[in-house]
Design a protein around this motif. Structure first.
Motif, PDB file in Angstrom:
ATOM      1  N   SER A  41     -18.777 -36.749  24.543  1.00 31.45           N
ATOM      2  CA  SER A  41     -18.938 -36.502  23.104  1.00 31.45           C
ATOM      3  C   SER A  41     -19.230 -35.038  22.811  1.00 31.45           C
ATOM      4  N   SER A  42     -19.997 -34.388  23.681  1.00 31.90           N
ATOM      5  CA  SER A  42     -20.362 -32.991  23.447  1.00 31.90           C
ATOM      6  C   SER A  42     -19.189 -32.037  23.668  1.00 31.90           C
ATOM      7  N   LEU A  43     -18.131 -32.526  24.317  1.00 30.57           N
ATOM      8  CA  LEU A  43     -16.990 -31.668  24.628  1.00 30.57           C
ATOM      9  C   LEU A  43     -15.769 -32.016  23.788  1.00 30.57           C
ATOM     10  N   VAL A  71      -9.909 -31.243  19.180  1.00 31.55           N
ATOM     11  CA  VAL A  71      -9.790 -30.597  20.488  1.00 31.55           C
ATOM     12  C   VAL A  71     -10.710 -31.332  21.456  1.00 31.55           C
ATOM     13  N   ASP A  72     -10.114 -31.839  22.529  1.00 35.13           N
ATOM     14  CA  ASP A  72     -10.857 -32.599  23.534  1.00 35.13           C
ATOM     15  C   ASP A  72     -10.798 -31.838  24.858  1.00 35.13           C
ATOM     16  N   VAL A  73     -11.946 -31.274  25.272  1.00 37.27           N
ATOM     17  CA  VAL A  73     -12.016 -30.565  26.548  1.00 37.27           C
ATOM     18  C   VAL A  73     -12.880 -31.334  27.550  1.00 37.27           C
ATOM     19  N   SER A  74     -13.055 -32.642  27.308  1.00 35.95           N
ATOM     20  CA  SER A  74     -13.893 -33.444  28.200  1.00 35.95           C
ATOM     21  C   SER A  74     -13.250 -33.630  29.565  1.00 35.95           C
ATOM     22  N   MET A  78     -16.215 -29.357  33.832  1.00 35.22           N
ATOM     23  CA  MET A  78     -17.439 -28.714  33.364  1.00 35.22           C
ATOM     24  C   MET A  78     -18.424 -29.772  32.905  1.00 35.22           C
ATOM     25  N   THR A  79     -19.676 -29.404  32.883  1.00 39.71           N
ATOM     26  CA  THR A  79     -20.746 -30.260  32.388  1.00 39.71           C
ATOM     27  C   THR A  79     -21.338 -29.633  31.130  1.00 39.71           C
ATOM     28  N   SER A  80     -22.330 -30.315  30.563  1.00 36.04           N
ATOM     29  CA  SER A  80     -23.026 -29.738  29.408  1.00 36.04           C
ATOM     30  C   SER A  80     -23.731 -28.446  29.796  1.00 36.04           C
ATOM     31  N   ASP A  81     -24.218 -28.387  31.023  1.00 34.77           N
ATOM     32  CA  ASP A  81     -24.840 -27.146  31.503  1.00 34.77           C
ATOM     33  C   ASP A  81     -23.806 -26.017  31.575  1.00 34.77           C
ATOM     34  N   THR A  82     -22.596 -26.362  31.985  1.00 30.41           N
ATOM     35  CA  THR A  82     -21.536 -25.351  32.037  1.00 30.41           C
ATOM     36  C   THR A  82     -21.304 -24.751  30.659  1.00 30.41           C
ATOM     37  N   PRO A 419     -20.964 -21.637  17.379  1.00 28.83           N
ATOM     38  CA  PRO A 419     -20.095 -21.528  18.556  1.00 28.83           C
ATOM     39  C   PRO A 419     -19.889 -22.829  19.316  1.00 28.83           C
ATOM     40  N   ARG A 420     -20.893 -23.691  19.365  1.00 31.68           N
ATOM     41  CA  ARG A 420     -20.767 -24.921  20.161  1.00 31.68           C
ATOM     42  C   ARG A 420     -19.674 -25.837  19.615  1.00 31.68           C
TER      43      ARG A 420
END
Length: 641
Positions: A41-43, A71-74, A78-82, A419-420
């Motif tokens: 969801s965050s990506l 835009v789906d970059v999941s 990468m992780t949320s930390d990335t 930005p996020r």
């Protein structure tokens, strides 16, 4: 001192990302990562917008139209930390301040006057006071270096809304931009309505664009995307500015062709099937004269223009009663009349003699469109006369307004969104993650394994015919903005540079085997429209099948198909062909989904490509607004031969 601290902070973020990629990400697989719903969801970024058609020209369809861009970059490794680490790098490179400078225009950061903001909302400050507060030439040079002089965001700002985007001298850049819009609208309306006709008295319908570079590639993309859009198709058939589509008889759509080289076959192919009586030639020549040189950098485009002009002259003189005249003056007058009626020039030069003689093109001042000094960077000229004039001739100004509205909508998102969730920033961060930290560049750090992703650049695969020219446009954009490999501050990236390579993955995944099983992992990007442009009985079900193929392509890249492949083959086939039928997965991909493919969406995608390239260049510390392109370098060498 502040610059040194900023460079040190960026270098620290850079090293943290290298260590994070090596220690934390390399052991992980996408099949594991995508099981985390919070991460997925965050990506995913969703941009909803409402297009409100203008009330001009008694347009038939006035209802507001809801638009969506996803835009789906999941499926990126990468992780949320990335993402947090990448955002820290963006913060170290002051990406928000950089965007703010682009939105303001050429203003002193110590006395900001918001560009594209209501004039009544800002403090009443005279132009003289603004000039006085703009402290020094050094600060102005800093802004120029950072690209604020490009002013490409101003090129889409709507008219008649009290907006301002100020130049160094305190003047409003939007005044000149909107004046150019009005000029193009009046001219193209007269041409399409038959108030301006060709040399033989026939209505001018078809357009041949002679030029190259980013604006021409953008024209190819937009023209291909709109050929099957119902509103654009009707507009291309209409005479005048009517949207009703009601004609006395069936009229074929107007056509746009392109010539980008001196290859005689290219010229012959471009004019094949066209009638000189009803054809307009638009030359787009944006290379500036070299200092101390006697020739213009775009000599090849000059030669290609002369070839098309000769075709016009032969076709039109042969039908003229005076075609056999031996009177030199009379024949010269005929040729001038042909060029005046059938040719236009978009250029960066202000030398009228050069426009006439060196280009061998339109002699009348009304036929020459000179770009403003703040809008002469080739990669960011799509929304100048270089792109708007041919589009308005073929599709009419109402369609052009929709393209401009789409571009402005993406501008607002780019400037206002954090930005996020900012789509251009998010895509730019993914690009630099794959290019710099997952094996896409020669870094001074550890050498990633072949399984860590990133072969330099990315592959863009269009999953609908309307987007077939989109990858080539993006490739041209990023080549011009990120391909120079020169640093602006001497900070991060002194030895590392963006690959600036974008490859066309072929329509509907034609290169899927290379992407699924190739020995080198290349990041993939797929684009599709969720609503089809086609009508007919089976169009909906066929488009549903297309969407299934779109997501299946991304899933095979990310997760592989080992299980399904094992189930789908016989034991004998499994012994002989098992390796050929298995994709291991763990290959990064990005999904870009548009609600529909129309003029508004085309404007969004062009602006998105511009902003994304600017973000990548900023993160790599390269100048995206360089005047010198690859064609200029080639012309310099040609002049020596």
């Amino acid at each position: 001192m502040a610059a040194s601290a900023s460079a040190l902070k960026a270098l620290q973020a850079w090293k943290i990302l290298h260590r994070h990629a090596r220690d934390d990400i390399d052991p992980l697989r996408l099949q594991e990562l995508c099981q985390d719903n919070d991460r997925v969801s965050s990506l995913v970024a969703v941009h909803n917008s409402t297009y409100v058609p203008t009330q001009r020209h008694n347009r038939v369809q006035q209802q507001n139209q809801q638009r969506m861009l996803i835009v789906d970059v999941s499926r990126q490794r990468m992780t949320s930390d990335t993402l947090n680490h990448l955002l820290r790098l963006a913060s170290a490179r002051n990406i928000r301040g950089y965007i703010r400078q682009l939105a303001w225009g050429q203003n002193d950061p110590g006395d900001p006057v918001a560009g594209a903001a209501k004039a009544d909302d800002r403090q009443a400050t005279s132009a003289a006071a603004r000039k006085q507060s703009s402290s020094s030439q050094q600060q102005r040079s800093h802004l120029e270096r950072d690209g604020a002089q490009s002013m490409h965001i101003a090129l889409r700002a709507p008219a008649n809304q009290g907006l301002e985007m100020l130049l160094f001298d305190g003047s409003n850049a939007l005044d000149g931009i909107h004046h150019m819009w009005n000029r193009i609208e009046r001219l193209t309306n007269d041409v399409r309505a038959g108030r301006i006709v060709g040399f033989s008295g026939k209505i001018l319908r078809d357009v041949v664009v002679v030029g190259r570079g980013v604006p021409v590639m953008a024209l190819m993309f937009i023209n291909e995307a709109l050929r099957r859009d119902e509103d654009a198709r009707i507009a291309s058939m209409n005479n005048g500015n009517s949207d009703s589509g009601k004609q006395k008889k069936a009229i074929p759509p107007r056509r746009m062709r392109f010539v980008s080289s001196v290859d005689p076959v290219a010229a012959a192919s471009a004019v094949d099937g066209l009638n000189p009586d009803s054809t307009i030639v638009v030359t787009v020549s944006l290379q500036r004269r070299r200092s101390g040189g006697n020739k213009n950098d775009d000599e090849e485009i000059n030669l290609a223009t002369k070839t098309i002009h000769k075709w016009l002259e032969r076709g039109l003189l042969s039908s003229s009663k005076l075609s056999s005249t031996n009177n030199t003056n009379q024949r010269s007058s005929l040729l001038d009349a042909i060029l005046k009626k059938h040719t236009f020039l978009v250029t960066t030069t202000t030398n009228n003699n050069e426009s006439r003689n060196s280009r061998s093109t339109a002699t009348a001042a009304d036929n020459v469109f000179i770009l403003h000094n703040h809008s002469i960077r080739e990669a960011f000229t799509t929304f100048t006369a270089a792109g708007l004039l041919p589009l308005a001739l073929v599709y009419g100004w109402n369609i052009v307004e929709q393209i401009l509205a789409g571009g402005h909508d993406m501008d607002k998102h780019f400037v206002e969104m954090n930005p996020r969730h900012n789509i251009p920033i998010l895509l730019g961060l993914c690009d630099i993650w794959n290019d710099a930290f997952m094996g896409g560049c020669n870094s001074s750090g550890s050498t990633p394994s072949s399984s860590s992703g990133g072969g330099g650049g990315r592959v863009i695969t269009p999953f609908c015919e309307a987007f077939s020219a989109y990858p080539d446009f993006v490739a041209a954009m990023e080549s011009q903005t990120c391909g120079g490999g020169r640093n602006t501050t001497g900070g991060v990236g002194q030895t590392n540079f963006p690959s600036a390579m974008v490859f066309n993955g072929g329509f509907h995944g034609q290169y899927d085997r290379m992407l699924y099983q190739g020995g080198r992992v290349v990041p993939s990007e797929s684009i599709v429209a969720m609503d089809t442009q086609a009508g007919g009985e089976n169009s909906a079900s066929n488009h549903d099948a297309l969407m299934c193929s779109f997501f299946a392509h991304a899933d095979v890249l990310a997760f592989g198909n080992t299980t399904s492949a094992t189930r789908s083959v016989t034991p004998k086939q499994s012994q002989n062909n098992d390796a050929e039928n298995v994709a291991e997965g763990n290959r990064p991909s990005t999904l870009l989904l548009c609600g529909r493919c129309d003029a508004f969406t085309c404007g969004q995608l062009v602006a998105l490509a511009e902003h994304r390239a600017v973000v990548v260049a900023r993160l790599w510390d390269t100048d995206p607004f360089s005047e010198c392109g690859g064609s200029t370098l080639r012309e310099i060498e040609i002049s020596r031969l």
